[in-house]
Every structure is written in structure tokens, then in C-alpha cells.
Write a protein that holds these residues in place. Structure first.
Motif, short mmCIF file in Angstrom:
data_model
loop_
_atom_site.label_atom_id
_atom_site.label_comp_id
_atom_site.label_asym_id
_atom_site.label_seq_id
_atom_site.Cartn_x
_atom_site.Cartn_y
_atom_site.Cartn_z
N LEU A 93 20.73 -2.69 1.65
CA LEU A 93 20.84 -1.65 2.98
C LEU A 93 20.49 -1.41 3.94
CD1 LEU A 93 23.44 -0.13 0.31
CD2 LEU A 93 23.67 -2.04 0.89
N GLY A 94 19.03 -1.59 4.39
CA GLY A 94 18.42 -1.41 4.68
C GLY A 94 17.22 -1.68 5.21
N PRO A 95 16.30 -2.49 6.52
CA PRO A 95 17.15 -0.97 7.46
C PRO A 95 17.95 -2.59 8.21
CG PRO A 95 14.90 -2.16 8.09
CD PRO A 95 14.91 -2.32 6.88
N ASP A 96 18.77 -1.74 9.12
CA ASP A 96 20.27 -1.44 9.11
C ASP A 96 20.97 -1.15 10.70
OD1 ASP A 96 23.08 -2.68 9.82
OD2 ASP A 96 22.09 -4.26 8.74
N PRO A 97 21.02 -1.40 11.78
CA PRO A 97 22.14 -0.66 12.66
C PRO A 97 22.99 -0.09 11.62
CG PRO A 97 21.23 -2.69 13.18
CD PRO A 97 20.70 -2.54 12.00
N ALA A 98 24.30 -0.92 11.05
CA ALA A 98 24.81 -0.22 10.57
C ALA A 98 24.70 0.78 9.45
CB ALA A 98 25.93 -1.32 9.87
N GLY A 124 11.61 6.53 -2.71
CA GLY A 124 10.25 6.72 -2.72
C GLY A 124 9.72 4.93 -2.47
N THR A 125 8.49 4.39 -2.38
CA THR A 125 8.21 3.76 -2.84
C THR A 125 6.73 2.73 -3.06
OG1 THR A 125 7.99 1.06 -2.12
CG2 THR A 125 8.49 2.48 -0.41
N SER A 126 6.31 2.51 -3.08
CA SER A 126 4.81 1.79 -3.30
C SER A 126 4.13 0.64 -2.44
CB SER A 126 3.83 1.95 -4.53
OG SER A 126 4.52 0.84 -4.80
N ASP A 127 5.81 -0.37 -2.07
CA ASP A 127 5.58 -1.75 -1.50
C ASP A 127 5.60 -1.41 -0.11
OD1 ASP A 127 7.02 -3.87 -0.36
OD2 ASP A 127 6.78 -4.58 -2.01
N PRO A 128 4.49 -1.87 0.34
CA PRO A 128 4.10 -1.71 1.83
C PRO A 128 5.69 -2.39 2.95
CG PRO A 128 2.16 -2.18 0.76
CD PRO A 128 3.39 -2.43 -0.06
N ALA A 129 6.17 -3.63 2.74
CA ALA A 129 7.13 -3.67 2.88
C ALA A 129 8.30 -2.89 3.02
CB ALA A 129 7.52 -5.44 2.78
N ALA A 130 8.61 -2.68 1.86
CA ALA A 130 9.98 -0.91 1.49
C ALA A 130 9.32 0.12 2.60
CB ALA A 130 10.33 -1.14 0.36
N MET A 131 8.54 0.47 2.57
CA MET A 131 7.94 1.33 3.92
C MET A 131 7.93 1.57 4.67
SD MET A 131 7.30 4.51 3.15
CE MET A 131 5.59 5.20 1.98
N ARG A 132 7.55 0.01 5.75
CA ARG A 132 8.16 -0.02 6.97
C ARG A 132 9.27 -0.49 7.18
NH1 ARG A 132 4.20 -3.84 6.05
NH2 ARG A 132 5.04 -5.86 5.36
N ASP A 133 10.39 -0.76 6.29
CA ASP A 133 12.08 -0.72 6.13
C ASP A 133 12.19 0.79 6.69
OD1 ASP A 133 11.98 -3.13 6.40
OD2 ASP A 133 13.50 -3.30 3.98
N LEU A 134 12.26 1.76 5.51
CA LEU A 134 11.83 3.56 5.70
C LEU A 134 12.17 3.81 6.86
CD1 LEU A 134 11.50 3.95 1.96
CD2 LEU A 134 13.39 3.74 2.98
N HIS A 135 10.72 3.54 7.36
CA HIS A 135 10.32 4.73 8.91
C HIS A 135 10.77 3.43 9.68
CE1 HIS A 135 6.65 6.36 8.03
NE2 HIS A 135 6.47 5.36 6.95
N THR A 136 11.11 2.19 9.41
CA THR A 136 11.99 1.35 10.40
C THR A 136 13.47 2.63 11.11
OG1 THR A 136 10.86 -0.40 10.54
CG2 THR A 136 13.31 -0.41 11.42
N THR A 137 14.25 2.74 9.72
CA THR A 137 15.40 3.75 9.92
C THR A 137 14.75 4.61 9.69
OG1 THR A 137 15.91 2.05 7.92
CG2 THR A 137 16.80 3.97 7.99
N ALA A 138 14.10 5.23 9.75
CA ALA A 138 14.00 6.48 10.08
C ALA A 138 14.17 6.55 11.64
CB ALA A 138 13.09 6.83 9.69
#
Length: 178
Positions: A93-98, A124-138
Motif C-alpha cells: 500500500l505504501g509509500p503512495d500519495p493515496a 516495524g521491519t529490519s528490511d532497509p527498503a521497507a524502512m525507506r518506504d516508511l520514512h518516505t510515508t512519514a
């Protein structure tokens, strides 16, 4: 066509009900049943649902904020295990503007005010790509509301949601968790 919303899974009845409610709302929009599968804790698993619907093409939608381990590894493993020949797996679902619009709308509906502190809570995640996604969404939520959004975690990662809430409350501001 078979539609499957894939979530993490939880032993908490409210969490299972929430995913079921989400699938029901999507079913109304697409005027077609949306099934629910879980990659962890409870079933049915994506492989089990795909086995039950192997006579028609299927679309799996990962109900995750980021493309972490469950999206990049667990779901493809379930698809392979099912032997289903016609499966499309959408991105997370993320990161996504919607998704950002949904988060901001939920903040507003909850009574959020511009001077409130906001925490974006993720499993939470230990996956670096997923962590970037979460930071992007925030960061996108922060840019949309015009104030800093802290990222905190319920399971894997620091700070924990409770610790982030405590730290922000010490500053004397109301805290809203998305």
C-alpha cells in the motif's frame, strides 16, 4: 477473478475484524467478493486461499505500509506453494500519495489539530527498503500537514510507539498516533 487482501495476522479479534471490515468495504467498491488471507499467526494463508480458488485468476493485495519481508518473500513463497498459474501480486500500500491522503483524512477525522504531535506507527521491519518506504510515508504525511511526523514501531525497530508517545508528551503537546 478472485481478489485477496493479504495482511500480517494477529491473535487479537479486533485486528482480524478490522481487516475483514476493510475487505468488505473494498468488496462493495469493486462489486466482487474480496477474501482475506494472513501471512503469519493465523489463517487462512494466501496459499490456502489460492488453492481454494485455483480455477480463476487471482489478484493479491498486500495490506502493508511498506514492501518488507512479508511482501517480498512470504507472499511470493505462498504463491509458488499454491501452484496457482494466474496470480498477480500488487505492490504494498505504501509509500503512495493515496495512502498519505487516507492517513491525513483519518488524522482530521480523529480531531487532530495543527499543534498536535503526530506519530506514524508501523509494525516495524529490519528490511532497509521497507524502512525507506516508511520514512518516505512519514515525510509525505509531514509535508502534507505542515509539521514533523515521528515514525515509531510496534514490534521491530526503535523507537517503540509507547516510548515515542511518552517523549512527545514530555514536551507538553497532545500526541496523535496514525
Amino acid at each position: 477473478m478472485s481478489y485477496v487482501l493479504v495482511a500480517h495476522g494477529t491473535r487479537k479479534p479486533q485486528g482480524v475484524e478490522l481487516i475483514g471490515d476493510l475487505a468488505a468495504r473494498v468488496s462493495e467498491l469493486v462489486t466482487h467478493p474480496v477474501h482475506v488471507a494472513f501471512v503469519d499467526v493465523i489463517g487462512p494463508t494466501p496459499a490456502e486461499l489460492l488453492d481454494a480458488h485455483d480455477d480463476e485468476p487471482a489478484v493479491l493485495v498486500p495490506a502493508f505500509l511498506a514492501r518488507g519481508y512479508h511482501v517480498s518473500s512470504d507472499i511470493p513463497t505462498h504463491v509458488r506453494a499454491s501452484g496457482h498459474s494466474a496470480v498477480t501480486v500488487t505492490p504494498a500500500l505504501g509509500p503512495d500519495p493515496a495512502l498519505v491522503r487516507v492517513i491525513v483524512n483519518r488524522l482530521v477525522e480523529s480531531g487532530w489539530c495543527a499543534d498536535d504531535s503526530v506519530i506514524l506507527a508501523a509494525a516495524g521491519t529490519s528490511d532497509p527498503a521497507a524502512m525507506r518506504d516508511l520514512h518516505t510515508t512519514a515525510a509525505w504525511v509531514s509535508a502534507t500537514i505542515g509539521s514533523r511526523v515521528e515514525l515509531a514501531f510496534a514490534a521491530t525497530g526503535e523507537p517503540r510507539v509507547a516510548d515515542a508517545v511518552t517523549a512527545l508528551r514530555r514536551r507538553g503537546r497532545r500526541v496523535v498516533v496514525a
